[in-house]
Write an enzyme that holds these catalytic residues in place. Structure first.
Site, mmCIF file in Angstrom:
data_model
loop_
_atom_site.group_PDB
_atom_site.id
_atom_site.type_symbol
_atom_site.label_atom_id
_atom_site.label_comp_id
_atom_site.label_asym_id
_atom_site.label_seq_id
_atom_site.Cartn_x
_atom_site.Cartn_y
_atom_site.Cartn_z
ATOM 1 N N ASP A 67 9.714 -93.080 -9.050
ATOM 2 C CA ASP A 67 9.061 -94.326 -9.456
ATOM 3 C C ASP A 67 10.063 -95.182 -10.223
ATOM 4 O OD1 ASP A 67 5.886 -95.097 -9.509
ATOM 5 O OD2 ASP A 67 6.999 -96.131 -11.091
ATOM 6 N N THR A 88 -7.560 -99.377 -7.345
ATOM 7 C CA THR A 88 -6.296 -99.001 -7.973
ATOM 8 C C THR A 88 -5.866 -100.089 -8.955
ATOM 9 O OG1 THR A 88 -4.978 -100.096 -6.269
ATOM 10 C CG2 THR A 88 -5.583 -97.792 -5.869
ATOM 11 N N TYR A 129 1.439 -108.875 4.240
ATOM 12 C CA TYR A 129 1.107 -107.485 3.947
ATOM 13 C C TYR A 129 0.716 -106.750 5.228
ATOM 14 C CZ TYR A 129 -1.181 -103.468 1.775
ATOM 15 O OH TYR A 129 -1.540 -102.193 1.414
ATOM 16 N N ASP A 176 14.487 -96.791 -7.281
ATOM 17 C CA ASP A 176 14.044 -98.049 -6.685
ATOM 18 C C ASP A 176 14.232 -97.892 -5.180
ATOM 19 O OD1 ASP A 176 13.773 -100.599 -5.642
ATOM 20 O OD2 ASP A 176 14.945 -101.574 -7.207
#
Length: 269
Positions: free
Chosen positions: A55, A198, A163, A71
């Site tokens: 992460d 989320t 997206y 990354d």
């Protein structure tokens, strides 16, 4: 080449009681510090896997998870992190490519830089992590790659052109990789969540003119009438990653409250 057979299954049952199904397996989850990634990492660990999380900020990753900073847009950083994980865990069996970012708008509204950025994270991030992990997965008897895709890959959603395009690429990548690596004993699948509850979706709702109305609209477009939970998506990922799914590869598993496949009549008033 399928390396999982009934002898392996029987070996995982002792004195009539099933052993945790992922015991002894080594797993890596990208974007695993929050949301679906964290829920997945926790579930894999609960089922017996030794789990590492990649992460941007792994500082808050809870034990027994192992956090590594990476990354996914930086190839050298990804390779270094994956090598460190494989060294620390003594191998890799499972890779969950979960790291991703969202985008809102029509095809007219995104700049070239925005399109490049989303594809760099959502598609190339999976490519970089997968190719760094493949040498280790080839040495595993239970190798599995799971990509976190989206229902946006297969359903036309308004204001999600960029997206959706990135997630359509992820689903196609899943199929191609499944074909490329099946004879190496590596299974490749993806999960297609509907709108999940989320932190990212929460931030998206906060930006809406009427957050409550926007949440109600997102809930209404899923036949179950609610958002998908991160834990429900994690459960699907854990299944695809498990030796129990040894005959499952090249599959997109929808976890969307029926959004993709169901066409309900309007509710009676």
């Amino acid at each position: 080449m399928n390396r999982y057979d009934d002898r392996d299954r029987d070996a995982r049952v002792r004195d009539g009681a099933p052993v945790r199904e992922l015991s002894g397996l080594k797993a890596l989850v990208t974007g695993g510090a929050s949301g679906i990634g964290l829920a997945t990492a926790r579930l894999l660990a609960a089922r017996g896997a030794d789990v590492a999380v990649l992460d941007l900020d792994p500082s808050a990753v809870p034990e027994p998870l192992r956090g590594y900073r990476a990354d996914v847009t930086d190839d050298a950083m990804v390779r270094t992190a994956v090598d460190a994980v494989a060294s620390d865990l003594a191998g890799l069996d499972i890779v969950v490519n979960n790291a991703g970012i969202g985008a809102v708008g029509t095809v007219e509204e995104g700049t070239d830089d925005q399109w490049h950025r989303v594809f760099d994270v959502n598609v190339m991030g999976m490519v970089r992590t997968s190719r760094a992990a493949l040498p280790y997965l080839r040495a595993s008897a239970h190798a599995a790659l799971v990509h976190v895709c989206s229902i946006a890959a297969t359903a036309g959603l308004p204001q999600r052109a960029l997206y959706s395009a990135s997630k359509g690429a992820v689903q196609s990548l899943t199929l191609a990789m499944a074909a490329d690596h099946i004879r190496e004993g590596i299974r490749v699948n993806c999960v297609n969540p509907g709108t999940a509850d989320t932190p990212w979706v929460g931030r998206l709702l906060d930006q809406a003119a009427d957050p409550a109305a926007e949440r109600a609209a997102l809930q209404a477009r899923q036949p179950l009438g609610r958002l998908v939970s991160a834990g429900e998506v994690a459960a699907a990922i854990a299944y695809l990653a498990s030796p129990a799914a040894a005959s499952v590869t090249g599959t997109a598993l929808a976890v969307d409250g029926g959004m993709q496949g169901l066409r309900l009549r309007p509710a009676e008033r």
